[in-house]
Write an enzyme that holds these catalytic residues in place. Structure first.
Site, PDB file in Angstrom:
ATOM      1  N   GLY A 117       0.852  -1.186   0.000  1.00 54.43           N
ATOM      2  CA  GLY A 117       0.000   0.000   0.000  1.00 54.43           C
ATOM      3  C   GLY A 117       0.891   1.240   0.000  1.00 54.43           C
ATOM      4  CB  THR A 141      -4.418  -1.052   0.164  1.00 53.85           C
ATOM      5  OG1 THR A 141      -5.257  -0.677   1.270  1.00 53.85           O
ATOM      6  CG2 THR A 141      -4.602  -0.015  -0.924  1.00 53.85           C
ATOM      7  CG  ASP A 143      -7.271   0.619   3.682  1.00 53.69           C
ATOM      8  OD1 ASP A 143      -8.089  -0.200   4.116  1.00 53.69           O
ATOM      9  OD2 ASP A 143      -6.190   0.854   4.250  1.00 53.69           O
ATOM     10  CG  MET A 185     -11.049  -2.992   8.521  1.00 52.72           C
ATOM     11  SD  MET A 185      -9.777  -4.225   8.172  1.00 52.72           S
ATOM     12  CE  MET A 185      -9.354  -4.737   9.821  1.00 52.72           C
ATOM     13  NE  ARG A 187      -4.221   2.042   7.785  1.00 55.73           N
ATOM     14  CZ  ARG A 187      -3.599   1.137   8.547  1.00 55.73           C
ATOM     15  NH1 ARG A 187      -3.761   1.129   9.853  1.00 55.73           N
ATOM     16  NH2 ARG A 187      -2.823   0.238   7.998  1.00 55.73           N
ATOM     17  CG  HIS A 285      -8.213  -8.437  10.564  1.00 61.93           C
ATOM     18  ND1 HIS A 285      -8.565  -7.809  11.738  1.00 61.93           N
ATOM     19  CD2 HIS A 285      -7.044  -7.884  10.163  1.00 61.93           C
ATOM     20  CE1 HIS A 285      -7.629  -6.924  12.039  1.00 61.93           C
ATOM     21  NE2 HIS A 285      -6.695  -6.952  11.108  1.00 61.93           N
TER      22      HIS A 285
HETATM   23  O1  F6P Z   1      -4.766  -0.916   5.574  1.00 58.47           O
HETATM   24  C1  F6P Z   1      -5.481  -2.106   5.611  1.00 58.47           C
HETATM   25  C2  F6P Z   1      -6.188  -2.287   6.927  1.00 58.47           C
HETATM   26  O2  F6P Z   1      -6.936  -3.484   6.871  1.00 58.47           O
HETATM   27  C3  F6P Z   1      -7.069  -1.105   7.352  1.00 58.47           C
HETATM   28  O3  F6P Z   1      -8.285  -1.069   6.653  1.00 58.47           O
HETATM   29  C4  F6P Z   1      -7.181  -1.364   8.833  1.00 58.47           C
HETATM   30  O4  F6P Z   1      -7.413  -0.152   9.526  1.00 58.47           O
HETATM   31  C5  F6P Z   1      -5.828  -1.916   9.189  1.00 58.47           C
HETATM   32  O5  F6P Z   1      -5.253  -2.396   7.974  1.00 58.47           O
HETATM   33  C6  F6P Z   1      -5.827  -3.038  10.201  1.00 58.47           C
HETATM   34  O6  F6P Z   1      -4.507  -3.389  10.439  1.00 58.47           O
HETATM   35  P1  F6P Z   1      -4.038  -4.636  11.311  1.00 58.47           P
HETATM   36  O7  F6P Z   1      -4.085  -5.835  10.432  1.00 58.47           O
HETATM   37  O8  F6P Z   1      -2.675  -4.269  11.725  1.00 58.47           O
HETATM   38  O9  F6P Z   1      -5.000  -4.774  12.442  1.00 58.47           O
END
Ligand code: F6P
Length: 362
Positions: A117, A141, A143, A185, A187, A285
């Site tokens: 990303g 990504t 996002d 999600m 971000r 996730h």
């Molecule tokens: O950037 C991808 C993402 O899934 C975001 O949408 C989310 O805020 C973040 O990563 C979560 O990260 P982690 O896997 O570290 O919890």
């Protein structure tokens, strides 16, 4: 016959669906198309910090039919441990970039394909500049916030998962006369929320790019009720702030903290203002691990092939991108510099408003 080459590939930052499909495409094009060798680097830049460097030779015998369909990344990835600002157990931070570069040099590679990303690509580009690495970037990504490409790998699948979640929430919402809040999600960008919200028939979508008022959200829910609707679907992007401007984050057991939990705030406020019974689903996730949709498989394949062709042509410090139904490539620095948020006057926002979806501002 093209020159014989040895290229590296790594996945960096948060995983998403379609990464294995890119790895597959790169290996096919490099090995079958050019007769090169492909070295997979494990766990992003962390693999280049290990001694011995963590690698895996990637050849066609790996591909028995599952890669195209499989989420995650067989190479592993890491979203922590920026080598320029590497955290030590005592809380201090050091620059380990030269160690990463030494690890890379020890592999005798002609070029590196970095799949990441905006954050990961920025780190990889800095390493490439410092270490003279021939880098080609591929955007991925969920996002979808990387600039200069219409879409990044993984976004379509995340949208599919979130849309399916709304499909699953709608009947139970209607059965119990509830307001269902789905937190997704993304971000700092609202791409997943807006796209899945429209596709999944949401009544309200809250995204960070559009400031909202909770009284207007409540008004919309009351209107639906007056119209005879006994339920409502609300989608909220994780980075949406509270009415007083605070972000809501969760500290993870083990490491770091991230956005998370604004769905509970929104549900509580809706209940207070409308008296509705609310429930919250934080999708989390699941959006990253879905089986890649056909769009992500295609994008991954097109991007992987193009990245290898760029190496063959000696075109480095660039990122593969999708634009106006074409695969193109753009200067990596410009892509990194141009963050892509939702355009509040753009076609998706207009379409959402056009079908009566409340975005919290009107
Ligand atoms: O950037 C991808 C993402 O899934 C975001 O949408 C989310 O805020 C973040 O990563 C979560 O990260 P982690 O896997 O570290 O919890």
């Amino acid at each position: 016959m093209a020159d014989s080459k040895r290229i590296g590939i790594l996945t960096s930052g948060g995983d998403c669906a379609g990464l294995n499909a890119v790895i597959r495409a790169v290996v096919h094009r490099a090995v079958e198309g050019y007769g090169w060798e492909v070295m997979g680097i494990r766990n992003g830049t962390a693999g280049l910090l290990s001694r011995p460097v963590e690698t895996q030779l990637l050849d066609l015998s790996l591909f028995t039919g599952t890669f195209l369909r499989m989420a995650g990344t067989i190479l592993g990835t890491s979203s922590e441990g920026n080598p320029f600002d590497y955290p030590l157990p005592d809380g201090s931070r050091i620059d380990r970039s030269e160690e990463v570069i030494d690890g890379y040099r020890s592999l005798g590679l002609d070029a590196l394909i970095g799949i990441g990303g905006d954050g990961s690509l920025a780190i990889l580009r800095r390493l490439a500049k410092q270490g003279g690495i021939n880098l080609v970037g591929i955007p991925k990504t969920i996002d979808n916030d990387v600039g200069m490409t219409d879409v990044s790998i993984g976004h379509a699948t995340a949208v599919e998962v979130a849309t399916e979640a709304l499909d699953h929430l709608m009947p139970t919402a209607a059965s119990h006369s509830r307001v269902m809040v789905l937190e997704v999600m993304g971000r700092d960008a609202g791409h997943i929320a807006l796209t899945a919200g429209i596709a999944g028939g949401a009544d309200v979508i809250l995204i960070p790019e559009i400031p909202y008022r909770m009284d207007l959200v409540a008004e919309r829910i009351e209107e639906l009720k007056e119209r005879g609707r006994n339920f409502a679907l609300v989608v909220v992007a994780e980075a949406v702030r509270t009415e007083s401007g605070d972000t809501i984050t969760q500290r993870h057991a083990g490491s770091g903290s991230d956005y998370g939990g604004v769905g509970y705030y929104v549900a509580k406020r809706i209940a207070e203002l409308t008296g509705a019974e609310t429930r919250v689903t934080v999708l989390g996730h699941l959006q990253r691990g879905g089986m890649p949709t056909s769009r992500d498989r295609l994008l991954a394949t097109v991007f992987g092939v193009h990245a290898v062709d760029m190496i063959a042509q000696g075109r480095f410090d660039r990122m593969v991108a999708w634009s106006a139904r074409e695969v193109i490539d753009v200067p990596l620095d410009q892509a990194i510099a141009s963050y892509r948020a939702i355009d509040p006057t753009g076609p998706l926002v207009r379409s959402a408003r056009g079908v009566g979806i409340c975005l919290g501002d009107a």
